[in-house]
Structures are given as structure tokens and as C-alpha cells.
Design a protein around this motif. Structure first.
Motif, PDB file in Angstrom:
ATOM      1  N   GLN A 454       0.836  -1.216   0.000  1.00 51.38           N
ATOM      2  CA  GLN A 454       0.000   0.000   0.000  1.00 51.38           C
ATOM      3  C   GLN A 454       0.865   1.259   0.000  1.00 51.38           C
ATOM      4  OE1 GLN A 454      -2.682  -0.315   3.349  1.00 51.38           O
ATOM      5  NE2 GLN A 454      -3.706  -2.131   2.511  1.00 51.38           N
ATOM      6  N   LEU A 455       1.968   1.198   0.755  1.00 55.68           N
ATOM      7  CA  LEU A 455       2.878   2.347   0.789  1.00 55.68           C
ATOM      8  C   LEU A 455       3.571   2.561  -0.548  1.00 55.68           C
ATOM      9  CD1 LEU A 455       4.602   2.175   4.300  1.00 55.68           C
ATOM     10  CD2 LEU A 455       3.162   4.005   3.432  1.00 55.68           C
ATOM     11  N   VAL A 456       3.873   1.461  -1.247  1.00 52.83           N
ATOM     12  CA  VAL A 456       4.478   1.594  -2.584  1.00 52.83           C
ATOM     13  C   VAL A 456       3.519   2.339  -3.506  1.00 52.83           C
ATOM     14  CG1 VAL A 456       5.342   0.352  -4.611  1.00 52.83           C
ATOM     15  CG2 VAL A 456       5.906  -0.479  -2.325  1.00 52.83           C
ATOM     16  N   GLU A 457       2.240   1.977  -3.449  1.00 52.82           N
ATOM     17  CA  GLU A 457       1.234   2.674  -4.273  1.00 52.82           C
ATOM     18  C   GLU A 457       1.113   4.140  -3.860  1.00 52.82           C
ATOM     19  OE1 GLU A 457      -0.365   1.560  -6.979  1.00 52.82           O
ATOM     20  OE2 GLU A 457       0.941  -0.189  -6.744  1.00 52.82           O
ATOM     21  N   ARG A 458       1.225   4.388  -2.566  1.00 54.46           N
ATOM     22  CA  ARG A 458       1.091   5.759  -2.053  1.00 54.46           C
ATOM     23  C   ARG A 458       2.253   6.649  -2.523  1.00 54.46           C
ATOM     24  NH1 ARG A 458       0.287   7.120   4.388  1.00 54.46           N
ATOM     25  NH2 ARG A 458      -0.088   9.370   4.169  1.00 54.46           N
ATOM     26  N   MET A 459       3.404   6.028  -2.743  1.00 55.30           N
ATOM     27  CA  MET A 459       4.559   6.793  -3.224  1.00 55.30           C
ATOM     28  C   MET A 459       4.239   7.504  -4.527  1.00 55.30           C
ATOM     29  SD  MET A 459       7.775   4.209  -2.487  1.00 55.30           S
ATOM     30  CE  MET A 459       9.099   5.331  -2.925  1.00 55.30           C
ATOM     31  N   TRP A 460       3.553   6.793  -5.419  1.00 56.00           N
ATOM     32  CA  TRP A 460       3.231   7.378  -6.723  1.00 56.00           C
ATOM     33  C   TRP A 460       2.331   8.595  -6.578  1.00 56.00           C
ATOM     34  CZ3 TRP A 460       6.054   5.853 -10.680  1.00 56.00           C
ATOM     35  CH2 TRP A 460       6.620   4.576 -10.665  1.00 56.00           C
ATOM     36  N   THR A 461       1.424   8.582  -5.578  1.00 54.34           N
ATOM     37  CA  THR A 461       0.510   9.726  -5.392  1.00 54.34           C
ATOM     38  C   THR A 461       1.264  10.990  -4.983  1.00 54.34           C
ATOM     39  OG1 THR A 461       0.070   9.209  -3.064  1.00 54.34           O
ATOM     40  CG2 THR A 461      -1.352   8.162  -4.698  1.00 54.34           C
ATOM     41  N   TYR A 462       2.455  10.826  -4.374  1.00 53.61           N
ATOM     42  CA  TYR A 462       3.271  11.977  -3.994  1.00 53.61           C
ATOM     43  C   TYR A 462       4.341  12.293  -5.041  1.00 53.61           C
ATOM     44  CZ  TYR A 462       1.166  11.997   0.636  1.00 53.61           C
ATOM     45  OH  TYR A 462       0.266  12.082   1.688  1.00 53.61           O
ATOM     46  N   GLY A 463       4.231  11.618  -6.179  1.00 55.21           N
ATOM     47  CA  GLY A 463       5.192  11.888  -7.252  1.00 55.21           C
ATOM     48  C   GLY A 463       6.571  11.334  -6.985  1.00 55.21           C
ATOM     49  N   ILE A 464       6.653  10.337  -6.099  1.00 56.78           N
ATOM     50  CA  ILE A 464       7.952   9.726  -5.761  1.00 56.78           C
ATOM     51  C   ILE A 464       8.033   8.359  -6.427  1.00 56.78           C
ATOM     52  CG2 ILE A 464       9.441   8.894  -3.899  1.00 56.78           C
ATOM     53  CD1 ILE A 464       7.941  10.912  -2.063  1.00 56.78           C
ATOM     54  N   MET A 465       9.043   8.187  -7.254  1.00 51.35           N
ATOM     55  CA  MET A 465       9.203   6.910  -7.960  1.00 51.35           C
ATOM     56  C   MET A 465       9.936   5.908  -7.071  1.00 51.35           C
ATOM     57  SD  MET A 465      10.991   6.217 -11.635  1.00 51.35           S
ATOM     58  CE  MET A 465      11.129   4.553 -12.291  1.00 51.35           C
ATOM     59  N   PRO A 466       9.340   4.751  -6.837  1.00 53.73           N
ATOM     60  CA  PRO A 466      10.054   3.725  -6.055  1.00 53.73           C
ATOM     61  C   PRO A 466      11.376   3.374  -6.729  1.00 53.73           C
ATOM     62  CG  PRO A 466       7.751   3.109  -6.396  1.00 53.73           C
ATOM     63  CD  PRO A 466       8.008   4.287  -7.267  1.00 53.73           C
ATOM     64  N   ASP A 467      12.426   3.223  -5.932  1.00 53.75           N
ATOM     65  CA  ASP A 467      13.734   2.882  -6.488  1.00 53.75           C
ATOM     66  C   ASP A 467      14.070   1.424  -6.197  1.00 53.75           C
ATOM     67  OD1 ASP A 467      14.366   2.879  -3.804  1.00 53.75           O
ATOM     68  OD2 ASP A 467      15.642   4.661  -3.871  1.00 53.75           O
ATOM     69  N   ALA A 468      15.299   1.034  -6.528  1.00 59.79           N
ATOM     70  CA  ALA A 468      15.709  -0.365  -6.337  1.00 59.79           C
ATOM     71  C   ALA A 468      15.617  -0.782  -4.877  1.00 59.79           C
ATOM     72  CB  ALA A 468      17.131  -0.557  -6.862  1.00 59.79           C
ATOM     73  N   ILE A 469      15.917   0.163  -3.958  1.00 55.56           N
ATOM     74  CA  ILE A 469      15.848  -0.153  -2.522  1.00 55.56           C
ATOM     75  C   ILE A 469      14.409  -0.488  -2.130  1.00 55.56           C
ATOM     76  CG2 ILE A 469      16.196   0.779  -0.190  1.00 55.56           C
ATOM     77  CD1 ILE A 469      18.472   2.497  -1.384  1.00 55.56           C
ATOM     78  N   THR A 470      13.459   0.280  -2.671  1.00 56.37           N
ATOM     79  CA  THR A 470      12.034   0.037  -2.387  1.00 56.37           C
ATOM     80  C   THR A 470      11.647  -1.380  -2.790  1.00 56.37           C
ATOM     81  OG1 THR A 470      11.715   2.333  -3.129  1.00 56.37           O
ATOM     82  CG2 THR A 470       9.738   1.056  -2.612  1.00 56.37           C
ATOM     83  N   TYR A 471      11.902  -1.684  -4.054  1.00 59.63           N
ATOM     84  CA  TYR A 471      11.501  -2.995  -4.580  1.00 59.63           C
ATOM     85  C   TYR A 471      12.272  -4.131  -3.917  1.00 59.63           C
ATOM     86  CZ  TYR A 471       8.513  -0.998  -8.212  1.00 59.63           C
ATOM     87  OH  TYR A 471       7.494  -0.359  -8.875  1.00 59.63           O
ATOM     88  N   ASN A 472      13.547  -3.907  -3.616  1.00 57.27           N
ATOM     89  CA  ASN A 472      14.336  -4.968  -2.958  1.00 57.27           C
ATOM     90  C   ASN A 472      13.746  -5.329  -1.602  1.00 57.27           C
ATOM     91  OD1 ASN A 472      16.055  -5.086  -5.113  1.00 57.27           O
ATOM     92  ND2 ASN A 472      17.718  -3.953  -4.140  1.00 57.27           N
ATOM     93  N   SER A 473      13.274  -4.307  -0.854  1.00 57.38           N
ATOM     94  CA  SER A 473      12.646  -4.578   0.445  1.00 57.38           C
ATOM     95  C   SER A 473      11.401  -5.438   0.271  1.00 57.38           C
ATOM     96  CB  SER A 473      12.276  -3.261   1.139  1.00 57.38           C
ATOM     97  OG  SER A 473      13.425  -2.521   1.473  1.00 57.38           O
ATOM     98  N   VAL A 474      10.574  -5.075  -0.729  1.00 57.68           N
ATOM     99  CA  VAL A 474       9.334  -5.818  -0.975  1.00 57.68           C
ATOM    100  C   VAL A 474       9.651  -7.237  -1.450  1.00 57.68           C
ATOM    101  CG1 VAL A 474       7.230  -5.912  -2.369  1.00 57.68           C
ATOM    102  CG2 VAL A 474       8.025  -3.713  -1.465  1.00 57.68           C
ATOM    103  N   LEU A 475      10.589  -7.342  -2.405  1.00 55.07           N
ATOM    104  CA  LEU A 475      10.961  -8.661  -2.937  1.00 55.07           C
ATOM    105  C   LEU A 475      11.513  -9.558  -1.837  1.00 55.07           C
ATOM    106  CD1 LEU A 475      12.690  -7.524  -6.258  1.00 55.07           C
ATOM    107  CD2 LEU A 475      10.611  -8.892  -6.107  1.00 55.07           C
ATOM    108  N   ASN A 476      12.365  -9.007  -0.977  1.00 50.45           N
ATOM    109  CA  ASN A 476      12.953  -9.784   0.108  1.00 50.45           C
ATOM    110  C   ASN A 476      11.883 -10.250   1.094  1.00 50.45           C
ATOM    111  OD1 ASN A 476      15.349 -10.842   1.398  1.00 50.45           O
ATOM    112  ND2 ASN A 476      15.047  -9.291   2.970  1.00 50.45           N
ATOM    113  N   GLY A 477      10.944  -9.341   1.406  1.00 47.60           N
ATOM    114  CA  GLY A 477       9.848  -9.699   2.309  1.00 47.60           C
ATOM    115  C   GLY A 477       8.995 -10.817   1.740  1.00 47.60           C
ATOM    116  N   LEU A 478       8.644 -10.719   0.435  1.00 50.04           N
ATOM    117  CA  LEU A 478       7.839 -11.750  -0.216  1.00 50.04           C
ATOM    118  C   LEU A 478       8.588 -13.079  -0.268  1.00 50.04           C
ATOM    119  CD1 LEU A 478       6.464  -9.598  -3.178  1.00 50.04           C
ATOM    120  CD2 LEU A 478       5.085 -10.534  -1.311  1.00 50.04           C
TER     121      LEU A 478
END
Length: 733
Positions: A454-478
Motif C-alpha cells: 500500500q505504501l508503494v502505491e502511495r509513493m506514486w501519489t506523492y510523485g515519488i518513484m520507487p527505487d531499487a531499494i524500495t523494490y528490494n525490500s518488498v521482494l525480500n519480504g515476499l
């Protein structure tokens, strides 16, 4: 006033205007000009307008300078070349190059001929706007316009060419300048070129120019040395900077001044050599050069950044004794340093002391203190300081909130951290990528993956593009949660949205495929990394090798290990440990021992895990002597085996009727302190020596580390005085 002004000369008015402009008295300057207009003829006012334009520009009042220029026509004093030059110079200095060009066109329209000063200003403007070759063409045609270029004009273009990467052209022009009798630079002009090169970090080029001017008879001055020393320090060439200072020390007239020492001291402190910097502080005082606030603050800050708080405190005491008054910079360094080493209590004392002296802490100090409190888990105090800073007139920034959010996430209070972020948004502080990444990582580590997404989706609403660190955290958690399909889907989303995966991303994919038993796909990731221009690291191969081992493919794991080294990738101690652990678990001790021998032969140091799995495997295969030898080697290498490891070896020794060695192992445990806590309560050394082995045997039995038959043997063995004396005399470690 008019009567008095009539007697005042133009130079006196010029001096008055300079003084008033430097103190920010714009209205007072206009009053002085009005007084001059009342007392002097309009024709004689021109130098005063020029002086006011220059004075305003120097004091940072550009609009006042422009106003003074525009009023000249109004008061019957049309601008001449000096006035045009003054306002053009001010505009170029303030980077208003387009406006400066308009003034130049206006000058031509007024029928005024540009002089050498005009052209030099234009040369500088061209160079500052990345047009050094336009400046070079203008320099070439100056003689056609009746102007002979001076060294300042040449050096302006030389610096411009260097600044924009045209080193060859700059060198050629510099050599041409040296050959001309009227264009050879004086030391002040050359110092400007040297300064520009050193500021740019082009030390090698500066080093090439210096011998050229020295060869033609130029004498360097202290400014040359100081510029050169600073350039060397900025590039980390501290040894050469030290040599130059030593050279100055031996000079009769060019002895180091406070700027010289401060420059070197700053360089040494930046290079984490604060103790050496302090030696130069002593030297400068011994040579009669008085240190200033910058000297003391720089060394104190250097000590603090190295965590040498005692040295920083001692220097501060000595400095205060010699008249130094700690300022905001001093307190900032000390508070930062104390927070970094975890002494938050002392940091708070200094913080309060600074406030008592009316030295208002700035944002950096507040952030350091809040960070220090968060590191110690004192979140409530951190929030209190955060509230106090607003009351004191220093408002937090998003980084302040990020520090608190990070502290809460590390403590596992991710929901509270989200509340803090929402509070920041309500107060007008927009979160950045670090804010979201911290929260997303916090949720993923607690397996609250829906909240993270949900926070990843919220980033886009603030004009912030998720970076590799963002996705790595999600991928590692999954991946850790065993959601293999979701890992692959999230990876696809990552690439589709233009976020480039890095080595960590691919390492997570390797782990994910290995967990799913898809070893071929996992191996393919290594190939894909190379195709994407990424180099697999030790983690990549270790994860893949571990995946093969976990899936029972030990032969494949070992082949991969061999290929890894054949292709130039270095193994790590972890690589060997993974293989040794896998072969030990399969009780293939011959292979485990071979890999262990290779590990030692190649210079990798075994750790406690290495010894533990080898001992465990040897015990399970009834290789008693090997298990016992490994245990002794483990202890000799400084590792402390667990009670379970000791118990396993003791059981094996007892079952093999090696009672003496089993009792000896009990005495080893006592010597290295692997005993129940109750042993430490025995104050008498003699009583402890007798009681400790008995208490330890009871504890091993109680915790299930030894069998009852072993317990019976040890129960008698530790009471055998002859056996005890024997083992007390043997030095096992």
C-alpha cells in the motif's frame, strides 16, 4: 548639510559611499549622493555613481546598484564607459549574463567605445556560460578593436577553457601568454589560474603550469603556497601538502601563516588524521603563529568524527585556557561526536549548556541529538526535543522526521512510524524516498506485506518513484514469506515501471528460485546479471550454492564452486562453510575434511560455525579422535564452543571409554568460563576450583547435553583427585 558638503571633495564622498554601502545603508548612500548633487557640478558626479554601483554590488545589493545606474540620466549625468563597466561587472558576478549583454548593447547604442575592461568582463561572461571558445575568438580580435590583451584577459580565458574540459587549448594559450612580453602574468593573476585549477581538483594540470612560470623568473608568494596546499589537501594528497608546509618552514620570508596551517589542519582532519593535525597546532604556536577559532574548531571536529571524545574535550579545555570561546560550531561538533559514540547524556548536557549561553542550536545539531536519542531507543525524548526545537524557532525538516521514523522502525514500531509520517505531511513536510523506503522495509521485516505494498502505491501519489531499494525490500519480504509467484510478479512490475534491478535484486531472485527448487532458473539469473552489465558477487554464488545444497544437489554445488573459481570469482569463508556444513549434514566427512583443508590452504580462516559442524559430523560418524582434536583447535583459535558442542564431544568420548579426555574437557570448560552462573558467585578461588567441575557436570545433565551413563562416569571422574591433578597440570590451551 549642503553648505558643509560644498567643502567636501569627490574622494571624500567616495569613501563615505563605500562605508555606507558596506554596512547595508542603501538609503544613506542615496542621501549622500543627493548631498553631492547639491554641492557639486553634475559632470563631477560620475565617479561617485560608479563608486556607488561598485559598492552596492560588493555588498550584495544588486538592485540598488541597478537603480543607481538608471538614475544617472535622470540627474543629468549620462553614464560613461566606467559606469557601464561597473554595472556589467555586477550583473556578470551575479550570473545575470543576459542582462549584462543588454547593457553592452545599450552602451554601443549610446555611441560609447568599449574599452579593455569592457571586453574582459565579456570574456568572463562567455567563460561562465560555457562558451570559452567564443571568449578565445574575442581575445584574438582585441588588437583589431584597438585593445591589447593584458594578462588578466588571458588568464580569464585559460581558466574558462580548463573549466569546460578544453585542457589542450588552455595549455596552448597559457604558453602563448608566457611568450608575450606584455602578456606575461604577475603572481596575483597566475594565482587566480592556480586557484581555479585546484578548486576544480585538477592538481596534475596545476603542477604542470607552476614550473613553467618559475622557469621564467616568477617568484611565488605565500598565497601561491596556500592555494597549492589547499588543492593537494582537497585531492587527498596530504603527504605532498605536508612536504610543502615543511618547505615553507625552512624559508626565510615565506613562513607559514595561520591560513597555511589551517588549510593543512583541515586536510588532515578530513583524512581522519586529527592527532597529526594537533601536532601542527603545537608547531604553529611554537613558531609564534596564533591559532584562531577555525583552527581549534577544525581539530575538535576532527577528533569528534573519529570518536576520540576524550582528546576533543582535553583540547577544548586547553583552548579555553588560552582564550578561546566555544561557539555554535564547537558545540555542534561535540554534540555530534557524543551522539555518535552513544554518550547521549553528555550530549544533552552540552546541548543545554549551549542554550544557556544563548548559542541557539541549528538544524544540524538538533538532528544529531535526535539521531543519538533514537539510536539509544529513547524515542520519547527524541520526540520531546523535536517539539522543543519548533518552540525555539528552529523548525524540523523531513530529515528530522526520517530520523524518528527510522528509530521507530528499528524498534519494530512501524505503525507508530507511519503516524509520525502522516503528522509530517499534515504539517507541510512532504516525505521523500527515504521516508517510504524506511517504512516499507519495516513492514516487510515484520511480514506485513499488504501494508508495505500500500505504501508503494502511495509513493506514486506523492510523485515519488520507487527505487531499487524500495523494490528490494518488498521482494525480500515476499521471498522470506515464501510467496514465490508474488516475487516474480513484483520483479516484472519493477522492470516495467523503469526501475533498474541491481545485484541485490538478482540475489533475491536466486534465493526465491532456490527455495522453490527451480535450480536451473536460479542458475539462469547469474547469466541474466552478466547480460545486464552486472557482476555477480559472493552473495550471488553463495546463495546459489546454498540452494543446490538445500535441495540435496551437493555434487552440483561443488561443481558450481569449482567453476566459480575457474571464471575468476573469489570464494569467501562463507562459501566454504556452506559446502562443509552440507557435506557434514550428509555425514560425508571425507569430502568435508577435504574442503576444510582447501579452505585453510587458501588462507581463509575457519570460524565457530566451521568447527561446530565438523565436530558435530565427526561425533555422528563416531570419529572420536577427530572430534576431540577439532574441539581443542577451536578453543586454541579463540572460539568458545557452546555447551551443546562440548556435551556432544564429552558423550562421544565417554562412549569410547576415553574417560580421561572427557574429564579433561570439563576442566577446559571451567578454564574458559563455560560454566553455570552460580559458579561465579563462589568467591573463594580454591573452593571454586573444586566445586566448578561438579556443578558443571550436574548442569550438563540437567540441560540434556550429556546422557545419564556419561553423567555417571563424569560424576566419579571429577571427584578423582589423581585425575583432577593430572588435568590441572596439563595446558590444553
Amino acid at each position: 548639510m549642503p553648505g558643509e558638503a560644498a567643502a567636501v571633495t569627490v574622494p571624500a564622498y567616495r569613501t563615505l559611499i563605500h562605508r555606507l554601502a558596506s554596512t547595508g545603508g542603501v538609503d544613506a548612500v542615496h542621501e549622500a549622493l543627493a548631498a553631492a548633487r547639491s554641492a557639486l557640478a553634475p559632470a563631477s558626479l560620475h565617479p561617485l555613481y560608479v563608486a556607488s554601483i561598485r559598492a552596492f554590488a560588493r555588498a550584495g545589493h544588486l538592485q540598488a546598484a541597478v537603480d543607481a545606474f538608471e538614475r544617472m540620466d535622470l540627474f543629468a549625468c549620462p553614464p560613461q564607459a566606467p559606469a557601464y563597466n561597473a554595472i556589467m561587472d555586477a550583473l556578470v558576478h551575479a550570473h545575470h549574463h543576459h542582462q549584462a549583454h543588454k547593457v553592452y548593447v545599450r552602451m554601443l547604442a549610446a555611441g560609447l567605445a568599449p574599452d579593455l575592461h569592457t571586453h574582459t568582463i565579456r570574456l568572463r561572461s562567455f567563460c561562465l556560460t560555457a562558451r570559452p571558445h567564443v571568449a578565445l575568438r574575442l581575445l584574438r580580435i582585441l588588437p583589431d578593436r584597438g585593445c591589447h590583451a593584458r594578462p588578466v584577459a588571458y588568464c580569464t580565458v585559460v581558466s574558462g577553457l580548463y573549466a569546460h574540459g578544453h585542457a589542450h587549448d588552455a595549455r596552448c594559450l597559457f604558453d602563448e601568454m608566457l611568450r608575450g612580453p606584455s602578456s606575461f602574468p604577475d603572481i596575483a593573476t597566475f594565482n587566480k589560474v592556480l586557484h581555479d585549477l585546484c578548486k576544480k581538483g585538477d592538481i596534475s594540470e596545476a603542477a604542470a603550469l607552476l614550473p613553467k612560470v618559475l622557469k621564467r623568473g616568477m617568484s611565488v608568494n605565500r598565497f601561491t603556497y596556500n592555494i597549492w596546499i589547499r588543492g593537494l589537501c582537497e585531492c587527498g594528497r596530504l603527504a605532498q601538502a605536508v612536504v610543502l608546509v615543511e618547505e615553507m618552514d625552512e624559508h626565510i620570508t615565506l613562513t607559514p601563516d595561520v591560513v597555511t596551517y589551517n588549510t593543512l589542519i583541515r586536510g588532515l582532519c578530513k583524512g581522519s588524521r586529527a592527532r597529526e593535525a594537533a601536532q601542527y597546532l603545537c608547531r604553529m604556536m611554537n613558531r609564534g603563529c596564533t591559532p584562531d577559532d577555525f583552527t581549534y574548531n577544525t581539530i575538535i571536529d576532527g577528533y569528534c568524527k573519529m570518536g576520540l571524545m576524550q582528546e576533543a574535550t582535553e583540547l577544548l579545555k586547553d583552548a579555553v585556557f588560552k582564550g578561546f570561546v566555544p561557539d555554535r560550531v564547537t558545540y555542534c561538533s561535540l554534540i555530534n561526536g557524543l551522539c555518535a559514540v552513544g554518550d547521549v547524556e553528555r550530549a544533552l548536557e552540552l546541548f543545554n549548556e549551549a542554550q544557556a549561553k544563548e548559542l541557539k542550536p541549528d538544524l544540524v545539531v538538533y538532528n544529531s541529538l535526535i539521531k543519538g536519542l533514537c539510536r539509544q531507543g529513547l524515542i520519547l525524548q527524541a520526540l520531546q526535543v523535536m517539539n522543543e526545537m519548533s518552540e525555539g524557532g528552529c523548525h524540523p525538516d523531513i530529515w528530522t522526521y526520517n530520523i524518528v521514523i527510522n528509530g521507530l522502525c528499528k524498534m519494530g514500531n512501524v505503525s507508530d512510524a507511519t503516524v509520525v509520517m502522516n503528522d509530517a505531511i499534515l504539517k507541510g513536510y512532504l516525505p521523500d524516498v527515504f521516508t517510504f523506503n524506511t517504512l516499507i522495509d519495516g513492514y516487510c521485516k515484520r511480514f506485513k506485506l499488504d501494508s508495505a505494498l500500500q505504501l508503494v502505491e502511495r509513493m506514486w501519489t506523492y510523485g515519488i518513484m520507487p527505487d531499487a531499494i524500495t523494490y528490494n525490500s518488498v521482494l525480500n519480504g515476499l521471498c522470506k514469506a515464501g510467496k514465490a509467484n508474488e516475487v516474480n510478479e513484483t520483479f516484472k512490475e519493477m522492470t516495467l515501471k523503469g526501475c533498474r534491478p541491481n545485484t541485490i535484486t538478482y540475489n533475491i531472485l536466486i534465493e526465491n528460485f532456490c527455495k522453490s527448487g527451480k535450480l536451473e532458473d536460479a542458475s539462469g539469473v547469474i547469466v541474466r546479471m552478466s547480460q545486464q552489465g552486472l557482476t555477480p558477487d559472493a552473495v550471488s554464488f553463495n546463495t546459489l550454492i546454498h540452494g543446490f545444497c538445500r535441495n540435496g544437489e551437493l555434487e552440483g554445488a561443488y561443481i558450481l564452486f569449482q567453476k566459480m573459481e575457474e571464471r575468476g570469482y573469489s570464494a569467501t569463508a562463507d562459501t566454504f562453510n556452506i559446502l562443509i556444513g552440507a557435506y557434514c549434514s550428509k555425514l560425508n566427512m571425507q569430502m568435508a575434511e577435504n574442503i576444510f583443508d582447501e579452505m585453510v590452504r587458501k588462507g581463509y580462516k575457519p570460524d565457530s560455525y566451521t568447527y561446530r559442524v565438523l565436530i558435530d559430523g565427526s561425533c555422528k560418524t563416531a570419529n572420536v579422535d577427530c572430534a576431540y582434536e577439532r574441539l581443542l583447535k577451536m578453543v586454541n583459535d579463540g572460539f568458545v564452543p557452546s555447551m551443546a558442542t562440548f556435551g556432544r564431544v564429552i558423550n562421544t568420548l565417554a562412549m569410547n571409554h576415553q574417560i580421561s579426555e572427557a574429564v579433561g574437557t570439563i576442566h577446559i570448560m571451567v578454564r574458559i568460563g563455560v560454566v553455570p552462573e552460580v559458579v561465579d558467585t563462589i568467591l573463594s578461588a580454591d573452593k571454586k576450583k573444586i566445586a566448578a567441575p561438579k556443578i558443571l557436570v550436574e548442569d550438563l545433565m540437567k540441560k540434556g547435553h550429556i546422557s545419564y551413563p556419561t553423567y555417571e562416569v563424569l560424576h566419579e571422574g571429577v571427584r578423582d583427585n589423581k585425575l583432577n591433578r593430572k588435568h590441572q597440570q596439563i595446558d590444553y590451551i
